[in-house]
Write an enzyme that holds these catalytic residues in place. Structure first.
Site, mmCIF file in Angstrom:
data_model
loop_
_atom_site.group_PDB
_atom_site.id
_atom_site.type_symbol
_atom_site.label_atom_id
_atom_site.label_comp_id
_atom_site.label_asym_id
_atom_site.label_seq_id
_atom_site.Cartn_x
_atom_site.Cartn_y
_atom_site.Cartn_z
ATOM 1 N N ARG A 27 0.814 -1.219 0.000
ATOM 2 C CA ARG A 27 0.000 0.000 0.000
ATOM 3 C C ARG A 27 0.852 1.276 0.000
ATOM 4 O O ARG A 27 0.472 2.265 0.612
ATOM 5 C CB ARG A 27 -0.948 0.030 1.206
ATOM 6 C CG ARG A 27 -1.997 -1.058 1.200
ATOM 7 C CD ARG A 27 -3.162 -0.687 0.300
ATOM 8 N NE ARG A 27 -4.130 -1.765 0.244
ATOM 9 C CZ ARG A 27 -5.248 -1.791 0.953
ATOM 10 N NH1 ARG A 27 -5.543 -0.781 1.742
ATOM 11 N NH2 ARG A 27 -6.068 -2.796 0.847
ATOM 12 N N ARG A 72 -3.470 6.541 0.065
ATOM 13 C CA ARG A 72 -3.881 7.721 0.820
ATOM 14 C C ARG A 72 -2.821 8.366 1.691
ATOM 15 O O ARG A 72 -3.009 9.494 2.136
ATOM 16 C CB ARG A 72 -5.119 7.395 1.650
ATOM 17 C CG ARG A 72 -6.384 7.477 0.806
ATOM 18 C CD ARG A 72 -7.588 7.120 1.611
ATOM 19 N NE ARG A 72 -7.456 5.750 2.076
ATOM 20 C CZ ARG A 72 -8.248 5.180 2.966
ATOM 21 N NH1 ARG A 72 -9.219 5.883 3.510
ATOM 22 N NH2 ARG A 72 -8.069 3.930 3.315
ATOM 23 N N ASP A 102 -6.776 -3.148 -7.423
ATOM 24 C CA ASP A 102 -7.354 -3.730 -6.216
ATOM 25 C C ASP A 102 -7.676 -5.188 -6.478
ATOM 26 O O ASP A 102 -7.940 -5.578 -7.621
ATOM 27 C CB ASP A 102 -8.614 -2.985 -5.773
ATOM 28 C CG ASP A 102 -8.985 -3.381 -4.347
ATOM 29 O OD1 ASP A 102 -8.402 -2.805 -3.412
ATOM 30 O OD2 ASP A 102 -9.814 -4.293 -4.166
ATOM 31 N N ARG A 136 -6.944 11.780 -6.964
ATOM 32 C CA ARG A 136 -8.146 10.964 -6.853
ATOM 33 C C ARG A 136 -9.437 11.774 -6.692
ATOM 34 O O ARG A 136 -10.534 11.205 -6.773
ATOM 35 C CB ARG A 136 -8.016 10.008 -5.657
ATOM 36 C CG ARG A 136 -7.350 8.659 -5.934
ATOM 37 C CD ARG A 136 -8.243 7.721 -6.728
ATOM 38 N NE ARG A 136 -9.622 7.718 -6.244
ATOM 39 C CZ ARG A 136 -10.056 7.137 -5.154
ATOM 40 N NH1 ARG A 136 -9.230 6.446 -4.419
ATOM 41 N NH2 ARG A 136 -11.320 7.217 -4.796
ATOM 42 N N TYR A 149 -14.866 -11.670 0.489
ATOM 43 C CA TYR A 149 -15.651 -10.464 0.166
ATOM 44 C C TYR A 149 -16.957 -10.831 -0.535
ATOM 45 O O TYR A 149 -17.995 -10.218 -0.289
ATOM 46 C CB TYR A 149 -14.837 -9.489 -0.686
ATOM 47 C CG TYR A 149 -13.746 -8.816 0.109
ATOM 48 C CD1 TYR A 149 -14.047 -7.800 1.013
ATOM 49 C CD2 TYR A 149 -12.428 -9.216 -0.001
ATOM 50 C CE1 TYR A 149 -13.049 -7.204 1.773
ATOM 51 C CE2 TYR A 149 -11.423 -8.629 0.756
ATOM 52 C CZ TYR A 149 -11.743 -7.623 1.640
ATOM 53 O OH TYR A 149 -10.763 -7.033 2.397
HETATM 54 O O1 1CP Z 1 0.475 0.427 -3.221
HETATM 55 C C1 1CP Z 1 -0.435 -0.427 -3.147
HETATM 56 O O2 1CP Z 1 -0.239 -1.496 -2.569
HETATM 57 C C2 1CP Z 1 -1.759 -0.072 -3.735
HETATM 58 C C3 1CP Z 1 -2.458 -1.092 -4.534
HETATM 59 C C4 1CP Z 1 -3.483 -1.919 -3.759
HETATM 60 C C5 1CP Z 1 -3.347 -3.248 -3.373
HETATM 61 C C6 1CP Z 1 -2.104 -4.114 -3.506
HETATM 62 C C7 1CP Z 1 -4.794 -1.504 -3.387
HETATM 63 C C8 1CP Z 1 -5.384 -0.182 -3.589
HETATM 64 N N1 1CP Z 1 -5.455 -2.582 -2.870
HETATM 65 C C9 1CP Z 1 -4.587 -3.647 -2.834
HETATM 66 C C10 1CP Z 1 -4.869 -5.015 -2.416
HETATM 67 C C11 1CP Z 1 -6.015 -5.268 -1.505
HETATM 68 N N2 1CP Z 1 -7.282 -4.778 -1.556
HETATM 69 C C12 1CP Z 1 -5.958 -6.218 -0.467
HETATM 70 C C13 1CP Z 1 -4.748 -7.033 -0.138
HETATM 71 C C14 1CP Z 1 -3.765 -6.201 0.608
HETATM 72 C C15 1CP Z 1 -4.056 -5.946 2.044
HETATM 73 O O3 1CP Z 1 -4.246 -6.926 2.783
HETATM 74 O O4 1CP Z 1 -4.091 -4.782 2.419
HETATM 75 C C16 1CP Z 1 -7.201 -6.264 0.158
HETATM 76 C C17 1CP Z 1 -7.613 -7.112 1.326
HETATM 77 C C18 1CP Z 1 -8.035 -5.341 -0.542
HETATM 78 C C19 1CP Z 1 -9.450 -5.053 -0.279
HETATM 79 C C20 1CP Z 1 -9.584 -3.613 0.037
HETATM 80 N N3 1CP Z 1 -9.655 -2.636 -0.927
HETATM 81 C C21 1CP Z 1 -9.606 -2.991 1.297
HETATM 82 C C22 1CP Z 1 -9.489 -3.704 2.641
HETATM 83 C C23 1CP Z 1 -10.831 -3.773 3.315
HETATM 84 C C24 1CP Z 1 -10.855 -4.730 4.497
HETATM 85 O O5 1CP Z 1 -11.472 -5.806 4.368
HETATM 86 O O6 1CP Z 1 -10.239 -4.394 5.534
HETATM 87 C C25 1CP Z 1 -9.707 -1.615 1.074
HETATM 88 C C26 1CP Z 1 -9.790 -0.522 2.088
HETATM 89 C C27 1CP Z 1 -9.737 -1.418 -0.338
HETATM 90 C C28 1CP Z 1 -9.776 -0.140 -1.073
HETATM 91 C C29 1CP Z 1 -8.443 0.279 -1.555
HETATM 92 N N4 1CP Z 1 -7.630 -0.467 -2.389
HETATM 93 C C30 1CP Z 1 -6.489 0.241 -2.690
HETATM 94 C C31 1CP Z 1 -6.595 1.516 -2.035
HETATM 95 C C32 1CP Z 1 -5.563 2.611 -2.125
HETATM 96 C C33 1CP Z 1 -7.820 1.513 -1.326
HETATM 97 C C34 1CP Z 1 -8.370 2.636 -0.491
HETATM 98 C C35 1CP Z 1 -9.449 3.339 -1.251
HETATM 99 C C36 1CP Z 1 -9.179 4.762 -1.569
HETATM 100 O O7 1CP Z 1 -8.056 5.283 -1.614
HETATM 101 O O8 1CP Z 1 -10.201 5.442 -1.837
#
Ligand code: 1CP
Length: 352
Positions: free
Chosen positions: A37, A41, A86, A50, A161
């Site tokens: 990540r 943000r 994602d 964004r 999910y």
């Molecule tokens: O630099 C990076 O790593 C960004 C790319 C990335 C990756 C590798 C994003 C962007 N998401 C992910 C993978 C992801 N998505 C995982 C596996 C990694 C981890 O365990 O953190 C998981 C579980 C998700 C599902 C997801 N998408 C969540 C987690 C929710 C939960 O169950 O706790 C969230 C918050 C998202 C949204 C998301 N995905 C990515 C970002 C930057 C965001 C936040 C949304 C935003 O900025 O508006």
């Protein structure tokens, strides 16, 4: 000019980048470092870009996804980019109605819980992956010698999910389905393995140099359930990319008891969260895999001397492995001060 030109110290031309060498089992002169990540943000330049764009729409806009991927590489000088996307993107590209709710995560109004729900899941048209291929190609052209890591969600985490309809603490409905209806479970995880494997393959075919499978929520499983009901589908997902011959990383949270089984799906490196010291992780996985981790994300807010002592300890314990890639034990918390991340990279690169 490529990004690499602004980081001339990273690698010599022709030499595999430090990250790839470490994943393959070599020990480069300094430990490679990147952050799960790292895009997102914690970066003001990300928040600015964004504004007004939905998260999944941003992932499917090749110029935007590429620029967001490059932001942390430019800012921090990390040893790799991770493709901005994602884990639910292949679900969306299959035509399933999933959206990302700010501050929460992926949400489905119609969860997938019955045999009929699973039978109705649409196939993923390979042509739908075109924006992913385009974004990766754009990014790799800009990164120069810095490698890009492609990624995908593991079938279990993805299925959680779909079944829960959103984020959940212990994946109770998902684990109940696993035990109550094995046939539906097999069909669901096979579908997830197919779409997520295709998503990862598209990134590697378009130029990503490594792949990470995120089974973030596998830590909710016993070793017996993981081995019997989950690992075979992770193996199946990775079968889609084995011939592409890039190094693979397998990561989960709270997976201390599962590390050897996660290694056995056939990967070059296992990710370790902050709960288990790296030397103990190495004792559990043996000498034939690289370890990645495992800075406690909570310590990103600690005074620098406290964080520095933790970094030194993690780097020391990482010496027990054949090779070590420094990372956090989970993703960068959104309220992290990004200058702390830059300082970590500088510290690790200066630490022989
Ligand atoms: O630099 C990076 O790593 C960004 C790319 C990335 C990756 C590798 C994003 C962007 N998401 C992910 C993978 C992801 N998505 C995982 C596996 C990694 C981890 O365990 O953190 C998981 C579980 C998700 C599902 C997801 N998408 C969540 C987690 C929710 C939960 O169950 O706790 C969230 C918050 C998202 C949204 C998301 N995905 C990515 C970002 C930057 C965001 C936040 C949304 C935003 O900025 O508006």
């Amino acid at each position: 000019m490529t990004l690499h030109d602004s980081h001339p110290s990273v690698v010599q031309r022709n030499d595999p980048p430090a990250l790839i060498r470490a994943l393959r089992g070599d020990r480069p002169a300094t430990t490679p470092v990147w952050f799960m990540r790292q895009a997102g943000r914690s970066l003001p330049e990300y928040r600015e870009l964004r504004v007004g764009t939905d998260m999944l729409d941003a992932c499917l806009n090749p110029e935007l996804a590429s620029e967001i991927t490059l932001q942390p590489v430019r800012r921090h000088g990390v040893d790799a980019g991770i493709f901005f996307s994602d884990i639910v993107i292949p679900v969306r590209l299959s035509g399933v109605d999933v959206r990302i709710v700010a501050g929460r995560g992926p949400v489905l109004d119609d969860p997938v819980r019955t045999a009929a729900d699973v039978a109705a899941l649409p196939p993923l048209d390979p042509a739908a992956l075109a924006p992913i291929r385009e974004a990766v190609a754009l990014t790799v052209a800009q990164l120069g010698a810095t490698p890009l890591i492609g990624f995908a969600g593991a079938p279990y985490t993805l299925a959680s999910y779909l079944v829960e309809g959103g984020p959940s603490k212990e994946q109770l409905k998902t684990r109940a389905l696993m035990h109550s209806d094995p046939e539906t479970w097999t069909a669901l995880l096979t579908w997830c393995a197919g779409i997520t494997g295709a998503f990862l393959a598209a990134q590697i075919e378009a130029g990503a140099s490594a792949g990470q499978l995120f089974d973030s929520w596998a830590g909710s499983l016993s070793l017996a359930d993981y081995t019997a009901h989950v690992a075979p589908f992770s193996t199946l997902a990775l079968d889609a990319v084995r011939e592409l011959d890039v190094p693979l990383i397998h990561f989960g949270v709270g997976t201390g008891e599962l590390l050897a089984a996660m290694r056995d799906v056939g990967v070059d490196a296992v990710g370790v969260d902050w709960r288990l010291p790296l030397d103990e992780a190495v004792r559990r996985v043996g000498p034939d895999v690289t370890v990645q981790g495992n800075i406690d994300p909570a310590l990103l807010r600690a005074p620098w001397p406290v964080l520095e002592a933790h970094l030194v300890d993690v780097l020391r314990r990482g010496q027990a492995a054949r090779a070590h890639v420094l990372n956090l034990g989970h993703g960068v918390p959104p309220d992290t001060d990004p200058t702390v991340l830059t300082r970590i990279v500088e510290f690790v690169h200066a630490h022989a």
